[in-house]
Design a protein around this motif. Structure first.
Motif, PDB file in Angstrom:
ATOM      1  N   UNK A  22      -5.632 -10.285  13.948  1.00 59.00           N
ATOM      2  CA  UNK A  22      -4.166 -10.242  13.961  1.00 59.00           C
ATOM      3  C   UNK A  22      -3.627 -10.275  12.532  1.00 59.00           C
ATOM      4  N   UNK A  23      -2.697  -9.366  12.261  1.00 64.26           N
ATOM      5  CA  UNK A  23      -2.109  -9.269  10.923  1.00 64.26           C
ATOM      6  C   UNK A  23      -0.661  -8.822  11.014  1.00 64.26           C
ATOM      7  N   UNK A  24       0.159  -9.168  10.006  1.00 67.02           N
ATOM      8  CA  UNK A  24       1.523  -8.627   9.968  1.00 67.02           C
ATOM      9  C   UNK A  24       1.508  -7.198   9.442  1.00 67.02           C
ATOM     10  N   UNK A  25       2.281  -6.327  10.075  1.00 64.01           N
ATOM     11  CA  UNK A  25       2.434  -4.943   9.621  1.00 64.01           C
ATOM     12  C   UNK A  25       3.931  -4.736   9.385  1.00 64.01           C
ATOM     13  N   UNK A  26       4.290  -4.291   8.192  1.00 63.56           N
ATOM     14  CA  UNK A  26       5.676  -4.239   7.764  1.00 63.56           C
ATOM     15  C   UNK A  26       6.263  -2.830   7.927  1.00 63.56           C
ATOM     16  N   UNK A  27       7.562  -2.791   8.206  1.00 63.69           N
ATOM     17  CA  UNK A  27       8.261  -1.510   8.326  1.00 63.69           C
ATOM     18  C   UNK A  27       9.022  -1.182   7.055  1.00 63.69           C
ATOM     19  N   UNK A  28       8.842  -2.028   6.021  1.00 67.51           N
ATOM     20  CA  UNK A  28       9.594  -1.848   4.772  1.00 67.51           C
ATOM     21  C   UNK A  28       8.613  -1.992   3.611  1.00 67.51           C
ATOM     22  N   UNK A  29       8.673  -1.099   2.604  1.00 66.42           N
ATOM     23  CA  UNK A  29       7.719  -1.166   1.481  1.00 66.42           C
ATOM     24  C   UNK A  29       7.857  -2.425   0.643  1.00 66.42           C
ATOM     25  N   UNK A  30       9.002  -3.121   0.769  1.00 68.86           N
ATOM     26  CA  UNK A  30       9.175  -4.370   0.022  1.00 68.86           C
ATOM     27  C   UNK A  30       8.555  -5.551   0.751  1.00 68.86           C
ATOM     28  N   UNK A  31       7.916  -5.259   1.883  1.00 68.70           N
ATOM     29  CA  UNK A  31       7.286  -6.288   2.720  1.00 68.70           C
ATOM     30  C   UNK A  31       8.301  -7.329   3.171  1.00 68.70           C
ATOM     31  N   UNK A  32       9.464  -6.829   3.585  1.00 68.07           N
ATOM     32  CA  UNK A  32      10.515  -7.697   4.104  1.00 68.07           C
ATOM     33  C   UNK A  32      10.039  -8.307   5.420  1.00 68.07           C
ATOM     34  N   UNK A  33       9.942  -9.632   5.447  1.00 61.17           N
ATOM     35  CA  UNK A  33       9.419 -10.327   6.637  1.00 61.17           C
ATOM     36  C   UNK A  33      10.272 -10.056   7.874  1.00 61.17           C
ATOM     37  N   UNK A  34      11.585  -9.747   7.668  1.00 58.14           N
ATOM     38  CA  UNK A  34      12.473  -9.497   8.803  1.00 58.14           C
ATOM     39  C   UNK A  34      12.138  -8.189   9.507  1.00 58.14           C
ATOM     40  N   UNK A  66       4.563   2.651   7.985  1.00 57.23           N
ATOM     41  CA  UNK A  66       4.346   1.211   8.087  1.00 57.23           C
ATOM     42  C   UNK A  66       3.492   0.783   6.904  1.00 57.23           C
ATOM     43  N   UNK A  67       3.552  -0.487   6.555  1.00 55.77           N
ATOM     44  CA  UNK A  67       2.882  -0.986   5.357  1.00 55.77           C
ATOM     45  C   UNK A  67       2.000  -2.172   5.730  1.00 55.77           C
ATOM     46  N   UNK A  68       0.750  -2.087   5.274  1.00 58.25           N
ATOM     47  CA  UNK A  68      -0.263  -3.017   5.762  1.00 58.25           C
ATOM     48  C   UNK A  68      -1.117  -3.519   4.607  1.00 58.25           C
ATOM     49  N   UNK A  69      -1.320  -4.828   4.571  1.00 58.93           N
ATOM     50  CA  UNK A  69      -2.192  -5.438   3.556  1.00 58.93           C
ATOM     51  C   UNK A  69      -3.548  -5.681   4.219  1.00 58.93           C
ATOM     52  N   UNK A  70      -4.545  -4.885   3.856  1.00 57.70           N
ATOM     53  CA  UNK A  70      -5.852  -4.975   4.501  1.00 57.70           C
ATOM     54  C   UNK A  70      -6.592  -6.253   4.105  1.00 57.70           C
ATOM     55  N   UNK A  71      -6.428  -6.707   2.904  1.00 60.60           N
ATOM     56  CA  UNK A  71      -7.121  -7.903   2.423  1.00 60.60           C
ATOM     57  C   UNK A  71      -6.077  -8.935   2.023  1.00 60.60           C
ATOM     58  N   UNK A  72      -5.959  -9.984   2.820  1.00 58.09           N
ATOM     59  CA  UNK A  72      -4.924 -10.994   2.578  1.00 58.09           C
ATOM     60  C   UNK A  72      -5.147 -11.725   1.255  1.00 58.09           C
ATOM     61  N   UNK A  73      -6.385 -11.641   0.740  1.00 54.50           N
ATOM     62  CA  UNK A  73      -6.669 -12.280  -0.541  1.00 54.50           C
ATOM     63  C   UNK A  73      -6.148 -11.448  -1.719  1.00 54.50           C
ATOM     64  N   UNK A  74      -5.782 -10.199  -1.421  1.00 54.20           N
ATOM     65  CA  UNK A  74      -5.229  -9.336  -2.467  1.00 54.20           C
ATOM     66  C   UNK A  74      -3.945  -8.697  -1.937  1.00 54.20           C
ATOM     67  N   UNK A  76      -2.460  -5.134  -2.862  1.00 58.37           N
ATOM     68  CA  UNK A  76      -3.008  -3.855  -2.394  1.00 58.37           C
ATOM     69  C   UNK A  76      -2.413  -3.518  -1.031  1.00 58.37           C
ATOM     70  N   UNK A  77      -1.330  -2.743  -1.030  1.00 55.86           N
ATOM     71  CA  UNK A  77      -0.615  -2.396   0.191  1.00 55.86           C
ATOM     72  C   UNK A  77      -0.937  -0.969   0.601  1.00 55.86           C
ATOM     73  N   UNK A  78      -1.373  -0.771   1.851  1.00 56.13           N
ATOM     74  CA  UNK A  78      -1.654   0.571   2.369  1.00 56.13           C
ATOM     75  C   UNK A  78      -0.421   1.109   3.089  1.00 56.13           C
ATOM     76  N   UNK A  79      -0.071   2.366   2.792  1.00 57.74           N
ATOM     77  CA  UNK A  79       1.029   3.028   3.492  1.00 57.74           C
ATOM     78  C   UNK A  79       0.447   3.859   4.628  1.00 57.74           C
ATOM     79  N   UNK A  80       0.906   3.599   5.826  1.00 56.22           N
ATOM     80  CA  UNK A  80       0.374   4.259   7.016  1.00 56.22           C
ATOM     81  C   UNK A  80       1.501   4.991   7.739  1.00 56.22           C
TER      82      UNK A  80
END
Length: 808
Positions: free
Chosen positions: A516-528, A587-595, A598-602
């Motif tokens: 389970x991971x958060x996947x963002x709809x905004x490139x600024x990784x807006x939690x909302x 959508x914007x996804x961080x594959x490695x939470x330790x980094x 590094x944001x992937x654009x999907x």
């Protein structure tokens, strides 16, 4: 005096052999059922209590609500254990577990897949009581690449439990050293592993990552420490350690998250409560439910009560036959207390005889009960000497409960009324007796309805369309030995006649890996604008192989090179994002939470129809599929009339690429049904006890029918002389009992509906309680009652009127 009571009691039992047999058999079945359920309940309540510190051991659980989803899990971040011990003086010790799948162990020239494997801290033996047969508990799991085996596993690989210092090859790559051998873990444990690997082997255990929850953490509290007070300090721990990482990852404070409705909470779950009270994400094993303990305890109580009701009914019903005895005794000077003692002695004697028969029945039924309940329960008085006084107390209570009312009822007869024949008798005039019959059938009908609804729900689960086609799908588990030739294997196997398609993935809708991971709809990784969801790595053939349905867009395709950055989301995720048209959106996804940098654009290429990837007790949550390389399993859609031959061909190709590797193949429909094995077992147990309850009720009904026919012998004779037919007489005698069953049904229907409606609320996807269930239960109860009394009523109806009229 007691000797005299016993002698008279034995004579009375022998004189009324038929009624005595009904009482004894009914009580014996009731006691045997009660004993079986008591052993089951004690076994359930005994889980994890063998640990010396069991009353001070707690598991740290996590409750996270973020991005529209809430997860209550049995895992914590990797630094939770060490931090708790460092910051809280009331914690004596901690241990962490990390589940990382099975391992391949080399035995001679063969690889053996071991799935009951767990990584654990070296403090394991400071927390849990696992007696060491070989090795030093203080140092056993300190070094990386070390492991501890159970006695059975040590004998399996080394033919001895003295295996410390021996080495074993893991996954054909790494050599691990055996540093300890422990006794086999008792079955009454909420986790049961064969191999414990040093957690120091995993670099993940030292990452200090407070945002990733993968470790089952247990703590031992010091003597006198208050767990509630400790829990109250967890909020400060969240602020101190999780807060800074949340700010770094989401550019927001914990206060900001709380204002948006999100939260991170931790709590303590007592070790001894886990088995019956915990059904969280990432449990170390399949747990049971306290509901079943309550349900079966209630069933045991009511079945025993039904047996006691039989005794009371038959004793009071035959009161007229002992009225003269009571009258003569009173005239000769017997006190009421003496008469009460006499009748209670008879009751206790019947209970003692019934206990002996019940113990024989229990020993005979125990193997079948163990098969039904998947238990290994034994009735050993040497191992459990406390069981003897409990059984004696049970007999005493049963004897007193069953015999108290008849004793006081019979002893209250007045000599003058007895002599004048004014004793109240007859079936119709006893409201108490009728009430007791109604009570018996209320319980029986409730059990019948409960059984039907349970099986209806199980059938619903098996026939429910979960959004994927689980039929004719074979799963090769733990296919990692294929290595970089996994794709080659797939290409080879789809050439076989009977294999329609195949996919390689570690993520399956049945029990498998979850992520389970958060996947963002905004490139600024807006939690909302984030959605917390399952993120699965799959290949191009995943959706068609599993028979999933696309509701918009398309599947991954090799014709589109850009699909390496594509994503497919399910309907639930699409709704949470609120896109008018999700196709083509990023959508914007961080594959490695330790980094987090590094944001992937999907880009969204499709919407897959919601499918159940967790228990039907839960609603479908958001999920995303991404192209990735995960070789955990191979799923094959097959269509063949000769399944064994096809499986043999698949195995041959598998062995050719991965020689020596174990071939573990199951079918997806079986894996799906295995998730509900507990409900299936409980359903089978419920129907067994329902049959026993109905049998006991029928025994009492049979006796009462015989009594009713006996009381109306002259009436039957007169009616036959006046022209009544056998069917008329049978209907007349049966209708009194049928009226009672109808009354019982009217009481039982709402009660059963409430009980089963409450049970069904545990399932997000459930059947409904149909009206025909109640009609069927009522007809079954009525039919059983009529069949039971028919033997006696037809026998009475066929009696010669001349003989009937001569009967006094």
């Amino acid at each position: 005096m007691l000797k005299s009571y016993l002698k008279i009691a034995l004579r009375k039992l022998w004189k009324s052999k038929g009624f005595s047999a009904i009482n004894i058999i009914g009580l014996a079945i009731g006691l045997a059922t009660c004993l079986l359920i008591m052993l089951f309940v004690l076994d359930e309540l005994d889980y994890d209590r063998y640990h010396k510190k069991a009353d001070r051991i707690y598991r740290v659980d996590t409750d996270i609500k973020f991005a529209g989803n809430r997860f209550i899990s049995a895992v914590t971040p990797d630094p939770m254990g060490p931090t708790l011990k460092k910051d809280f003086p009331q914690i004596e010790q901690f241990v962490r577990f990390r589940s990382a799948g099975g391992l391949l162990l080399k035995k001679d020239n063969e690889n053996v897949q071991e799935n009951r494997v767990i990584y654990a801290d070296s403090t394991l033996f400071d927390v849990f009581t696992f007696p060491m047969l070989d090795g030093d508990a203080k140092t056993a799991l300190q070094e990386p690449n070390s492991l501890v085996l159970t006695a059975t596993t040590a004998r399996k690989y080394f033919n001895t439990t003295q295996a410390v210092g021996k080495s074993i090859l893991i996954d054909n790559q790494h050599t691990y050293k055996v540093t300890g051998v422990i006794k086999d873990i008792p079955p009454q444990s909420h986790f049961n592993f064969d191999i414990f690997v040093s957690l120091a082997t995993l670099e993940e255990s030292r990452r200090n990552n407070w945002l990733s929850n993968n470790f089952n953490t247990y703590v031992v509290l010091k003597e006198g420490a208050n767990p509630k007070q400790l829990e109250a300090q967890f909020d400060a721990l969240v602020v101190k350690y999780i807060g800074p990482q949340v700010r770094q990852f989401l550019s927001a404070s914990l206060d900001d998250l709380k204002k948006s409705g999100s939260h991170v909470k931790h709590s303590l779950m007592p070790l001894t409560s886990i088995h019956l009270h915990s059904d969280k994400v990432a449990e170390l094993g399949a747990n049971s439910s306290i509901q079943y303990v309550y349900i079966f305890s209630a069933i045991a109580f009511f079945i025993l009560l039904i047996a006691c009701v039989n005794f009371m009914n038959l004793s009071t019903a035959r009161s007229a036959n002992r009225a003269r005895e009571v009258g003569v005794r009173k005239v000769l000077g017997s006190l009421k207390t003496n008469l009460v003692k006499q009748f209670l002695t008879e009751s206790m004697l019947i209970s003692c005889i019934a206990l002996v028969l019940a113990l024989l029945l229990t020993f005979a039924m125990l193997p079948y009960f163990n098969d039904l309940a998947a238990k290994n329960i034994t009735l050993d008085f040497r191992a459990t000497p406390w069981l003897i006084p409990i059984l004696l107390l049970l007999v005493l209570i049963t004897g007193m409960l069953a015999g108290s009312y008849p004793a006081f009822y019979l002893s209250s007869f007045k000599p003058i009324q007895v002599i004048k024949g004014k004793l109240a008798g007859g079936f119709k005039r006893s409201w108490l007796r009728s009430s007791l019959v109604v009570f018996q059938f209320v319980i029986s009908i409730v059990l019948i309805i409960a059984t039907i609804v349970i099986y209806k729900q199980l059938h619903f689960i098996q026939s429910h369309k979960p959004g994927f086609n689980r039929d004719q799908v074979a799963i090769i588990h733990n296919s990692s030995p294929l290595g970089n030739k996994a794709r080659v294997f797939r290409e080879e196997v789809v050439k076989l006649a009977g294999v329609e398609n195949a996919t390689i993935t570690g993520y399956l809708p049945t029990d498998s890996w979850r992520n389970d991971n958060p996947v963002f709809a905004d490139p600024t990784l807006d939690r909302k604008r984030a959605v917390s969801m399952q993120t699965w790595d799959v290949d191009h053939q995943y959706i068609p192989t599993l028979g999933m349905e696309m509701v918009a867009g398309r599947n991954f395709s090799k014709q589109f090179p850009t699909d390496s950055s594509a994503i497919i989301i399910n309907e639930s995720a699409a709704k949470m994002y609120g896109f008018d048209d999700p196709i083509g959106k990023n959508l914007y996804f961080i594959r490695d939470i330790n980094h987090p940098e590094n944001v992937s654009t999907l880009h969204i290429v499709g919407i897959v129809k919601d499918f159940n990837f967790s228990s039907l007790r839960q609603h479908v949550s958001p999920l995303a599929l991404m192209l990735g390389d995960n070789q955990g399993n191979v799923a094959l859609r097959i269509k063949s009339k000769d399944i064994p031959h096809l499986v043999s061909q698949i195995e041959k190709k598998y062995k050719a690429i991965a020689p020596g590797a174990p071939f573990d193949l199951t079918f997806m429909d079986e894996d799906f049904n295995n998730q509900y094995r507990t409900e299936q077992r409980m359903g089978a147990i419920a129907i067994s006890f329902s049959v026993l309850a109905i049998l006991i009720a029928c025994l009492g009904l049979f006796g009462l029918a015989a009594y009713a026919a006996e009381q109306r012998t002259k009436e039957i004779g007169i009616r036959k002389v006046l022209g009544a037919t056998v069917s008329n007489i049978t209907a007349m005698l049966s209708k009194d009992f049928l009226k009672l069953v109808i009354i019982a049904a009217l009481i039982a229907f709402p009660l059963a509906w409430w009980v089963m409606y409450s049970w069904l609320q545990d399932f997000a996807y459930r059947t409904h309680i149909s009206w025909w269930v109640f009609i069927l239960a009522g007809l079954l109860a009525g039919g059983i009652a009529i069949i039971t009394v028919s033997f006696q009523t037809i026998k009475a109806a066929f009696m010669n009127p001349v003989k009937s009229l001569r009967t006094e």
